[in-house]
Design an enzyme around this catalytic site. Structure first.
Site, PDB file in Angstrom:
ATOM      1  N   LYS A 117       2.473  11.026   7.847  1.00  0.00           N
ATOM      2  CA  LYS A 117       1.793  10.676   9.101  1.00  0.00           C
ATOM      3  C   LYS A 117       2.354  11.418  10.338  1.00  0.00           C
ATOM      4  O   LYS A 117       2.040  12.575  10.537  1.00  0.00           O
ATOM      5  CB  LYS A 117       1.801   9.163   9.292  1.00  0.00           C
ATOM      6  CG  LYS A 117       1.059   8.446   8.126  1.00  0.00           C
ATOM      7  CD  LYS A 117       0.466   7.146   8.524  1.00  0.00           C
ATOM      8  CE  LYS A 117      -0.014   6.323   7.359  1.00  0.00           C
ATOM      9  NZ  LYS A 117      -1.437   6.369   7.138  1.00  0.00           N
TER      10      LYS A 117
ATOM     11  N   PHE B 273       0.863  -1.187   0.000  1.00  0.00           N
ATOM     12  CA  PHE B 273       0.000   0.000   0.000  1.00  0.00           C
ATOM     13  C   PHE B 273       0.893   1.229   0.000  1.00  0.00           C
ATOM     14  O   PHE B 273       1.718   1.403   0.897  1.00  0.00           O
ATOM     15  CB  PHE B 273      -0.931   0.054   1.216  1.00  0.00           C
ATOM     16  CG  PHE B 273      -1.898   1.205   1.131  1.00  0.00           C
ATOM     17  CD1 PHE B 273      -3.140   1.051   0.541  1.00  0.00           C
ATOM     18  CD2 PHE B 273      -1.546   2.473   1.593  1.00  0.00           C
ATOM     19  CE1 PHE B 273      -4.024   2.122   0.423  1.00  0.00           C
ATOM     20  CE2 PHE B 273      -2.420   3.549   1.476  1.00  0.00           C
ATOM     21  CZ  PHE B 273      -3.664   3.371   0.887  1.00  0.00           C
TER      22      PHE B 273
ATOM     23  N   ASP C 125       9.232   2.923   1.790  1.00  0.00           N
ATOM     24  CA  ASP C 125       8.048   3.688   2.189  1.00  0.00           C
ATOM     25  C   ASP C 125       7.897   3.542   3.706  1.00  0.00           C
ATOM     26  O   ASP C 125       7.413   2.527   4.195  1.00  0.00           O
ATOM     27  CB  ASP C 125       6.817   3.158   1.447  1.00  0.00           C
ATOM     28  CG  ASP C 125       5.547   3.900   1.850  1.00  0.00           C
ATOM     29  OD1 ASP C 125       5.555   4.562   2.909  1.00  0.00           O
ATOM     30  OD2 ASP C 125       4.540   3.805   1.123  1.00  0.00           O
TER      31      ASP C 125
HETATM   32  N1  PMP Z   1       2.251   4.511   2.396  1.00  0.00           N
HETATM   33  C1  PMP Z   1       1.948   3.743   3.448  1.00  0.00           C
HETATM   34  C2  PMP Z   1       2.881   2.652   3.864  1.00  0.00           C
HETATM   35  C3  PMP Z   1       0.782   3.967   4.163  1.00  0.00           C
HETATM   36  O1  PMP Z   1       0.466   3.188   5.204  1.00  0.00           O
HETATM   37  C4  PMP Z   1      -0.074   5.009   3.751  1.00  0.00           C
HETATM   38  C5  PMP Z   1      -1.360   5.314   4.488  1.00  0.00           C
HETATM   39  N2  PMP Z   1      -1.954   4.309   5.143  1.00  0.00           N
HETATM   40  C6  PMP Z   1       0.298   5.782   2.636  1.00  0.00           C
HETATM   41  C7  PMP Z   1       1.469   5.503   1.994  1.00  0.00           C
HETATM   42  C8  PMP Z   1      -0.586   6.878   2.124  1.00  0.00           C
HETATM   43  O2  PMP Z   1      -0.579   7.959   2.963  1.00  0.00           O
HETATM   44  P1  PMP Z   1      -1.663   9.121   2.793  1.00  0.00           P
HETATM   45  O3  PMP Z   1      -2.958   8.554   3.205  1.00  0.00           O
HETATM   46  O4  PMP Z   1      -1.164  10.227   3.665  1.00  0.00           O
HETATM   47  O5  PMP Z   1      -1.645   9.509   1.340  1.00  0.00           O
END
Ligand code: PMP
Length: 851
Positions: free
Chosen positions: A647, A532, A618
């Site tokens: 985050k 994700f 990521d």
């Molecule tokens: N990468 C990872 C590993 C995530 O867990 C998330 C959100 N759950 C995102 C990217 C996307 O972040 P955002 O919702 O701030 O776009």
């Protein structure tokens, strides 16, 4: 107690339709004895198109229409009833009232024989014989016209619709048909609310009925009478209409922006559909079934709506009150209120409105509200100030969510009792508007590692605001933005030293992917199965979830996935030497909290280096201490080429995201006239957000949150493993630091998706069945667990996006051992209860239910 209800056809085709129900009952395998007799006697007539023959054949029989199997009210009471049709058309009822009264009384006897203790009179059967009095004398059980509830629902519905479009119930209202018992009571109720009245009636006896005159005198409102409907409806935008003749209002006569509550049957407003976008014409006096009502002929009732008079009859039966509740022309206002209140308690209500039998859509209301807004001399009254929004009630919050955001999610939250209005958050704790305190074990999916509203973060942000620093000023760069870049350079793994700021995790990944293509000159991008990385187009192209991806194809070209954790597959994908980047989460979050084999990340890095591919780690969810290291890559000593974060970089307060890379890579990509400025973001890394980020990093380091995540995480996992040993419903417990996933057994799976379960669901009522039908067993189970943890134990959790059966558990890193213990104890109790459900499912399964 049971009820009966008398209806009649309004025209020949309805009469035929009533009769055809007989065939319907037969076709669903529930022939009704009485129906059968009727059918056999009348089949030749019903098959004929000759209306005279049809009339002639119906000398005395009443036609049972159907039996309501069950009405289960919101307060848990239940009743059942029979609907009986008197085969008379309106003119026949009015022209020969004596005969009609006799036939209606006969139908009442029919209901009583079936077992009804009270009978409601529908439509014209409620008008004749002094509005129910004569029928009441002949009927073996008490009868009611049901008009009190009709009045209540018309007035309550009017108020609700006006509220939705931002119009006050004040000034003047027009009541067409004020001499009838419904019109009269509505007039009195409106008068009591201080509304001036224009009363429109046939031959308008300038005479106002005595009881209304008294109310007028007491309230001091202004009243006018008028015998022209056209003139009357031209006097106000608020119109309630309840004549007994029907078809008296032309839509073109209505004032711009009118709201008409048409209570009459047949309708007072002429036409088959609303003809003007500025006018709302609502079918008034209706009620909706309580959820859970079942009937084999439910589809006969349009959109779950029934006439108010039927609702009143049902309510009396639910209340065990066999009374002639509404009889005669003069209805008691006290009783009207009483039946309205009882109806609410039993779950009847006007939640969705109909216009010409078709549901009024959300857009129809919002369009009308905009119409008001645009014309209002003081349109600002319509706009919600920040101050008032701050004190909005949960009702307002979810009304707005439903009307202006996402009604589907709102209804799911509502039906699962997850619709909370949280009004305060501090550290691990959150409070709702009732003052109930919850522990947040979801942490905004990792956005509040430092806890909610950490005072240090608030202080930093407040200082920027008090200093009146410019926040968005181009071309210029902020003091705090640059400081955050320097701090990130120090804490990021290896040689990572150059940051670009955006506003979210997805945006950070978008930038990282672009950077990789630009600096390598390669096109292809690899990602892991179960990944994700966000839901914007680029990030979605490297996110492995069919449901999220397939509606939006085609996605970015050249993206492909490899199994997570498998180095040989990665190597063969990289060996073509045309891959710009491999993007990977050190621990997969949304994929279900999956920790890869120990050497995976370092192996991946080595392979990437060998084939000239950049490794993007990521760390959006794993970053800032979550896994027991500042960044999860550090566990395996890996230095990614690009790291993305978001985050918790927001300090849990102000959105921000970033990619951090090595200076060489940055320079290669953006360090020249051709490519500089090819990736920018207006808000990216503004001073306020950067201040929050700086403070969050300070807090994490000074409060030792990384160590706490490591130690408490180890303890937490150990406790959960113990719990897993004790409960069969827990399939797996995984995680690292305070990033933990609990996977449950699919105990509902086979059972809930079985034909038997579907059949069972259909008995729960259409609403419930429809809501559940779209949800897979895994979601049902996890959402049930989430709802239980929330409502019984006051613990906020969330399932992971790709793996519905995995509950993510990730409290703020400031969480204490006691709070962790409380979580484990609560889950233990819940698992105990889940085992019972699982055992029942197993039994059902072995009894062949699932097949
Ligand atoms: N990468 C990872 C590993 C995530 O867990 C998330 C959100 N759950 C995102 C990217 C996307 O972040 P955002 O919702 O701030 O776009």
């Amino acid at each position: 107690m049971k009820f009966g209800f008398i209806v009649h056809p309004f025209n020949i085709s309805q009469l035929r339709a009533f009769a055809m129900n007989t065939g319907f009952l037969e076709s669903v395998g529930r022939p009704d004895r009485m129906f059968k007799v009727f059918l056999d006697e009348n089949r030749h007539v019903l098959d004929s198109a000759d209306s005279e023959a049809l009339r002639g054949s119906r000398e005395s029989s009443s036609l049972p229409v159907h039996v309501f199997e069950r009405v289960v009210s919101a307060s848990g009471r239940s009743t059942s009833g029979i609907i009986v049709a008197v085969p008379l058309l309106p003119d026949e009822i009015l022209n020969d009232q004596k005969r009609a009264v006799a036939m209606v009384a006969e139908a009442c006897r029919h209901c009583a024989e079936w077992g009804a203790d009270v009978v409601g009179l529908g439509a014209y059967t409620a008008i004749i014989g002094s509005r129910g009095e004569k029928v009441g004398q002949l009927s073996p059980v008490p009868v009611t016209t049901g008009n009190s509830y009709t009045v209540w629902s018309a007035v309550a519905g009017l108020e609700s619709v006006l509220g939705r479009i931002g119009v006050a119930l004040e000034g003047i209202a027009v009541v067409v048909g004020y001499q009838g018992s419904i019109g009269l009571a509505i007039s009195k109720m409106l008068a009591r609310k201080g509304v001036n009245l224009v009363l429109v009636g046939r031959g308008s006896g300038r005479l106002i009925p005595q009881s209304l005159a008294e109310v007028v005198q007491q309230t001091g409102i202004q009243v006018e009478t008028c015998n022209s409907v056209e003139e009357g409806v031209g006097r106000s935008r608020i119109v309630v209409s309840a004549t007994s003749s029907g078809q008296v209002i032309r839509q073109e006569w209505l004032l711009p922006g009118s709201v008409v509550f048409d209570v009459a049957q047949p309708r007072d407003v002429i036409g088959r559909a609303p003809e003007r976008p500025d006018v709302l014409i609502i079918d008034g006096g209706l009620a909706e079934f309580p959820e859970g009502t079942t009937s084999s002929l439910m589809s006969l009732w349009t959109h779950n709506s029934i006439f108010g008079c039927l609702a009143e009859t049902m309510i009396l039966a639910l209340e065990d009150r066999p009374e002639p509740f509404s009889i005669g022309r003069e209805l008691s206002l006290e009783k009207i209120k009483q039946i309205g209140r009882l109806g609410e308690e039993h779950g009847f209500g006007a939640r969705n409105f109909l216009s010409f039998g078709v549901p009024v859509r959300r857009g129809d209301f919002t369009r009308r509200r905009k119409w008001e807004f645009r014309r209002s001399p003081n349109g600002d009254d319509f706009l919600v100030s920040a101050r008032s929004a701050l004190n909005a009630s949960g009702n307002d919050v979810y009304r707005r969510y439903r009307n202006y955001m996402d009604p589907f999610v709102a209804s799911v939250l509502n039906s699962l009792d997850l619709e909370k209005n949280y009004v305060k958050a501090e550290g691990v704790f959150v409070w709702d508007e009732n003052g109930d305190r919850y522990l947040d074990f979801a942490s905004g999916f990792g956005a509040v590692n430092t806890g909610h509203n950490h005072p240090r973060v608030i202080e930093a942000v407040t200082a920027v605001m008090n200093g009146k620093l410019p926040n968005f000023l181009k071309p210029s760069v902020g003091q705090l933005t640059t400081a955050l870049a320097e701090t990130l350079a120090h804490i990021a793994p290896g040689d990572l030293d150059t940051s670009f700021f955006g506003n979210s995790g997805a945006e950070a990944n978008e930038g990282a992917l672009k950077l990789a293509r630009l600096s390598t000159g390669r096109r292809r991008l690899l990602h892991a199965e179960g990944s994700f990385h966000g839901k914007t187009f680029g990030a979605l192209s490297v996110t492995d979830n069919r449901r999220f991806r397939s509606p939006f194809r085609p996605l970015l070209h050249g993206c492909r996935s490899v199994p997570f954790g498998a180095l040989d597959a990665l190597e063969s994908a990289l060996s073509t030497r045309d891959v710009a980047a491999f993007i990977v989460e050190p621990v997969q979050g949304e994929g279900g909290v999956v920790v890869p084999p120990k050497d995976y990340l370092s192996g991946a890095k080595a392979l990437c280096a060998r084939y000239g591919t950049l490794l993007i780690a990521d760390e959006v969810q794993t970053g800032f201490g979550r896994t027991g290291a500042m960044f999860a890559s550090e566990h395996s000593g890996v230095e990614p080429d690009i790291m993305t974060v978001a985050k918790t970089l927001s300090g849990g307060l102000i959105p921000i995201g970033a990619f951090v890379t090595k200076s060489d890579i940055w320079d290669e990509a953006f360090g020249n006239f051709d490519t500089y400025n090819t990736h920018t973001s207006t808000f990216g890394g503004n001073n306020l957000a950067a201040a929050a980020g700086l403070a969050a990093i300070e807090v994490i380091r000074e409060e030792g949150l990384v160590g706490n995540a490591a130690d408490l995480g180890r303890y937490f996992l150990g406790e959960l493993e113990e719990l897993k040993r004790n409960h069969r419903v827990v399939r797996d417990v995984r995680g690292m630091g305070l990033m933990i996933g609990i996977e449950f057994e699919d105990f509902l799976g086979r059972t809930i998706e079985s034909p038997a379960a579907k059949e069972f669901l259909s008995y729960l009522g259409r609403d419930v069945a429809e809501k559940l039908a779209g949800l897979s067993a895994s979601i049902v189970a996890t959402v049930f667990i989430m709802a239980e943890l929330l409502n019984t134990y006051r613990l906020i959790t969330h399932f992971t996006l790709h793996r519905g059966l995995t509950l993510r558990v990730q409290p703020p890193l400031t969480v204490t051992k006691d709070e962790v213990d409380y979580f484990v104890e609560s889950l233990d109790k819940l698992c105990e209860r889940l085992s019972v459900v699982a055992g029942m499912c197993e039994e059902l399964d072995s009894a062949g239910w699932s097949r």
